[in-house]
Design a protein around this motif. Structure first.
Motif, PDB file in Angstrom:
ATOM      1  N   TYR A 173       0.968  -1.193  -0.094  1.00  0.00           N
ATOM      2  CA  TYR A 173      -0.422  -0.105  -0.026  1.00  0.00           C
ATOM      3  C   TYR A 173       1.033   1.271   0.218  1.00  0.00           C
ATOM      4  O   TYR A 173       1.869   1.500   0.868  1.00  0.00           O
ATOM      5  N   LEU A 174       0.741   2.080  -1.033  1.00  0.00           N
ATOM      6  CA  LEU A 174       1.530   3.538  -0.921  1.00  0.00           C
ATOM      7  C   LEU A 174       0.645   4.590  -0.651  1.00  0.00           C
ATOM      8  O   LEU A 174      -0.127   5.391  -1.096  1.00  0.00           O
ATOM      9  N   PRO A 175       0.769   5.069   0.399  1.00  0.00           N
ATOM     10  CA  PRO A 175       0.392   6.401   0.934  1.00  0.00           C
ATOM     11  C   PRO A 175       1.082   7.449   0.623  1.00  0.00           C
ATOM     12  O   PRO A 175       1.974   7.657   0.226  1.00  0.00           O
ATOM     13  N   ASP A 176      -0.016   8.293   0.177  1.00  0.00           N
ATOM     14  CA  ASP A 176       0.440   9.365  -0.616  1.00  0.00           C
ATOM     15  C   ASP A 176       1.183  10.088  -2.028  1.00  0.00           C
ATOM     16  O   ASP A 176       1.860  10.466  -1.898  1.00  0.00           O
ATOM     17  N   TRP A 177       0.584   9.063  -2.774  1.00  0.00           N
ATOM     18  CA  TRP A 177       2.237   8.321  -3.760  1.00  0.00           C
ATOM     19  C   TRP A 177       2.349   9.247  -4.578  1.00  0.00           C
ATOM     20  O   TRP A 177       2.924   9.750  -5.250  1.00  0.00           O
ATOM     21  N   TYR A 178       1.192  10.063  -5.187  1.00  0.00           N
ATOM     22  CA  TYR A 178       1.016  10.721  -5.635  1.00  0.00           C
ATOM     23  C   TYR A 178       0.777  12.295  -5.439  1.00  0.00           C
ATOM     24  O   TYR A 178       1.403  13.379  -5.970  1.00  0.00           O
ATOM     25  N   ALA A 179      -0.009  12.508  -4.719  1.00  0.00           N
ATOM     26  CA  ALA A 179       0.104  14.232  -3.730  1.00  0.00           C
ATOM     27  C   ALA A 179      -0.697  13.500  -2.360  1.00  0.00           C
ATOM     28  O   ALA A 179      -1.074  12.042  -2.261  1.00  0.00           O
ATOM     29  N   PRO A 180      -0.988  13.817  -1.469  1.00  0.00           N
ATOM     30  CA  PRO A 180      -1.666  14.585  -0.454  1.00  0.00           C
ATOM     31  C   PRO A 180      -3.030  13.412  -0.493  1.00  0.00           C
ATOM     32  O   PRO A 180      -3.885  13.868  -1.143  1.00  0.00           O
ATOM     33  N   HIS A 181      -2.866  12.276  -0.093  1.00  0.00           N
ATOM     34  CA  HIS A 181      -4.601  11.495  -0.238  1.00  0.00           C
ATOM     35  C   HIS A 181      -4.683  11.064  -1.645  1.00  0.00           C
ATOM     36  O   HIS A 181      -5.673  10.506  -1.757  1.00  0.00           O
ATOM     37  N   ALA A 182      -3.581  10.704  -2.183  1.00  0.00           N
ATOM     38  CA  ALA A 182      -3.786  10.267  -3.290  1.00  0.00           C
ATOM     39  C   ALA A 182      -2.759   8.743  -3.512  1.00  0.00           C
ATOM     40  O   ALA A 182      -1.326   8.272  -3.886  1.00  0.00           O
ATOM     41  N   ASP A 183      -3.725   7.898  -2.469  1.00  0.00           N
ATOM     42  CA  ASP A 183      -3.217   6.910  -2.053  1.00  0.00           C
ATOM     43  C   ASP A 183      -3.667   5.204  -3.544  1.00  0.00           C
ATOM     44  O   ASP A 183      -4.034   5.759  -4.397  1.00  0.00           O
ATOM     45  N   ARG A 184      -2.127   4.387  -3.589  1.00  0.00           N
ATOM     46  CA  ARG A 184      -2.456   3.961  -4.250  1.00  0.00           C
ATOM     47  C   ARG A 184      -2.270   2.341  -3.760  1.00  0.00           C
ATOM     48  O   ARG A 184      -1.721   2.338  -3.358  1.00  0.00           O
ATOM     49  N   LEU A 185      -2.628   1.404  -4.427  1.00  0.00           N
ATOM     50  CA  LEU A 185      -1.885  -0.015  -4.618  1.00  0.00           C
ATOM     51  C   LEU A 185      -1.390  -0.552  -5.272  1.00  0.00           C
ATOM     52  O   LEU A 185      -1.610  -0.215  -6.348  1.00  0.00           O
ATOM     53  N   LEU A 186      -0.075  -0.860  -5.078  1.00  0.00           N
ATOM     54  CA  LEU A 186       0.531  -1.260  -5.868  1.00  0.00           C
ATOM     55  C   LEU A 186       0.137  -3.188  -6.227  1.00  0.00           C
ATOM     56  O   LEU A 186      -0.029  -4.023  -5.539  1.00  0.00           O
ATOM     57  N   VAL A 187       0.192  -3.413  -7.562  1.00  0.00           N
ATOM     58  CA  VAL A 187      -0.283  -4.827  -7.516  1.00  0.00           C
ATOM     59  C   VAL A 187       0.957  -5.475  -8.277  1.00  0.00           C
ATOM     60  O   VAL A 187       1.717  -4.485  -9.246  1.00  0.00           O
ATOM     61  N   GLU A 188       1.300  -6.599  -8.667  1.00  0.00           N
ATOM     62  CA  GLU A 188       2.095  -7.667  -8.859  1.00  0.00           C
ATOM     63  C   GLU A 188       1.204  -8.634 -10.028  1.00  0.00           C
ATOM     64  O   GLU A 188      -0.430  -9.714  -9.510  1.00  0.00           O
ATOM     65  N   TRP A 189       1.476  -8.711 -11.490  1.00  0.00           N
ATOM     66  CA  TRP A 189       0.889  -9.902 -12.202  1.00  0.00           C
ATOM     67  C   TRP A 189       1.937 -11.147 -12.850  1.00  0.00           C
ATOM     68  O   TRP A 189       2.463 -10.656 -13.424  1.00  0.00           O
ATOM     69  N   ASP A 190       1.467 -12.098 -12.846  1.00  0.00           N
ATOM     70  CA  ASP A 190       2.663 -13.338 -12.637  1.00  0.00           C
ATOM     71  C   ASP A 190       2.413 -13.337 -13.970  1.00  0.00           C
ATOM     72  O   ASP A 190       0.885 -14.396 -14.180  1.00  0.00           O
ATOM     73  N   LEU A 191       2.880 -13.575 -14.827  1.00  0.00           N
ATOM     74  CA  LEU A 191       2.527 -13.209 -16.399  1.00  0.00           C
ATOM     75  C   LEU A 191       2.552 -14.433 -17.180  1.00  0.00           C
ATOM     76  O   LEU A 191       2.449 -15.358 -18.527  1.00  0.00           O
ATOM     77  N   THR A 192       3.594 -15.488 -16.399  1.00  0.00           N
ATOM     78  CA  THR A 192       3.789 -16.582 -16.494  1.00  0.00           C
ATOM     79  C   THR A 192       2.231 -17.891 -16.806  1.00  0.00           C
ATOM     80  O   THR A 192       1.958 -18.642 -16.330  1.00  0.00           O
TER      81      THR A 192
END
Length: 261
Positions: free
Chosen positions: A151-170
């Protein structure tokens, strides 16, 4: 995957890349200063990045795009959990003009991006999304099969939180229908606002509600409640694995994973 009436192509022509600025503006209402310029697409496409656009089969300007680039090392100097400093593909964004949302192009663009990354010898893709946007969560977890452990709080700006997802391409791409919420509910809405999160549950599967629609007034309390809940459980070894549905309610599904897996 193909979508009838549309084609997806790699974009390498500098003039065609100008159209991709317009797609961003239409998708998100961006001002000029917020749009990724064609010059960045140009250099990325020449140095290992993936620039894809969707077009109507009969011709015309681009109606969607997917853009990403090779990534090395950890995010903000941190190694991704269990991954070390390997090489993968990071998808910076996917954008669709409003009139083609729901057409299937979002999934088609991601699968085309997956195919290009695999052809480069990369087996993992990451991207970020706003955890308050349930429709994107459904695309990511249910239709593509990603997981999230960061979880990435304030990722782009205050309160612009993001979830970082991972995709197994195999892994084979097998879209799953929305499942019912089965597990211990640790965050539930009370009316239009979130209840108090339970941060002490020790169940194998926990559920955190995310609103299907949120007003400007309700956004801040929901943002903070989800931030507290997801940060707490991801920090204890859980991963977001799905978005479950129950009538007009949606819940993030977090499963506890053994350490290092």
């Amino acid at each position: 995957m193909t979508v009838p009436g549309y084609v997806i192509r790699d974009v390498t022509d500098p003039q065609a890349m100008r159209e991709l600025e317009d797609v961003q503006a239409a998708a998100w209402g961006f001002e000029d200063r917020e749009v990724l310029p064609a010059t960045m697409f140009r250099i990325s496409a020449a140095t290992g990045g993936i620039v894809l656009a969707a077009y109507r089969a009969e011709g015309g300007p681009a109606v969607g795009l997917a853009y990403g680039f090779p990534a090395l090392g950890g995010l903000l100097g941190r190694e991704l959990p269990g991954r070390g400093h390997d090489l993968w593909h990071h998808s910076h964004f996917l954008a669709l003009r409003p009139e083609v949302r729901g057409s299937g192009l979002a999934v088609a663009l991601k699968l085309a991006q997956r195919g290009r990354a695999l052809a480069q010898g990369l087996t993992r893709m990451t991207w970020t999304f706003d955890p308050l946007v349930a429709r994107n969560a459904r695309l990511n977890f249910g239709k593509l099969g990603v997981t999230a452990s960061t979880y990435l709080p304030d990722w782009y700006a205050p309160h612009a939180d993001r979830l970082l997802v991972e995709w197994d391409l195999t892994r084979p791409h097998v879209p799953a229908p929305a499942s019912p919420p089965l597990g211990t509910v640790v965050l539930r809405g009370v009316g239009a606002r979130p209840g108090t999160p339970d941060l002490s549950a020790d169940a194998p599967t926990v559920l955190a509600e995310v609103p299907l629609a949120v007003s400007d007034e309700e956004r801040a309390p929901w943002r903070l409640a989800l931030r507290d809940t997801l940060t707490a459980y991801l920090g204890r070894g859980y991963r977001v694995t799905d978005l479950a549905r129950e009538s007009e309610r949606a819940f993030y599904v977090l499963k506890r994973h053994p350490e290092g897996q």
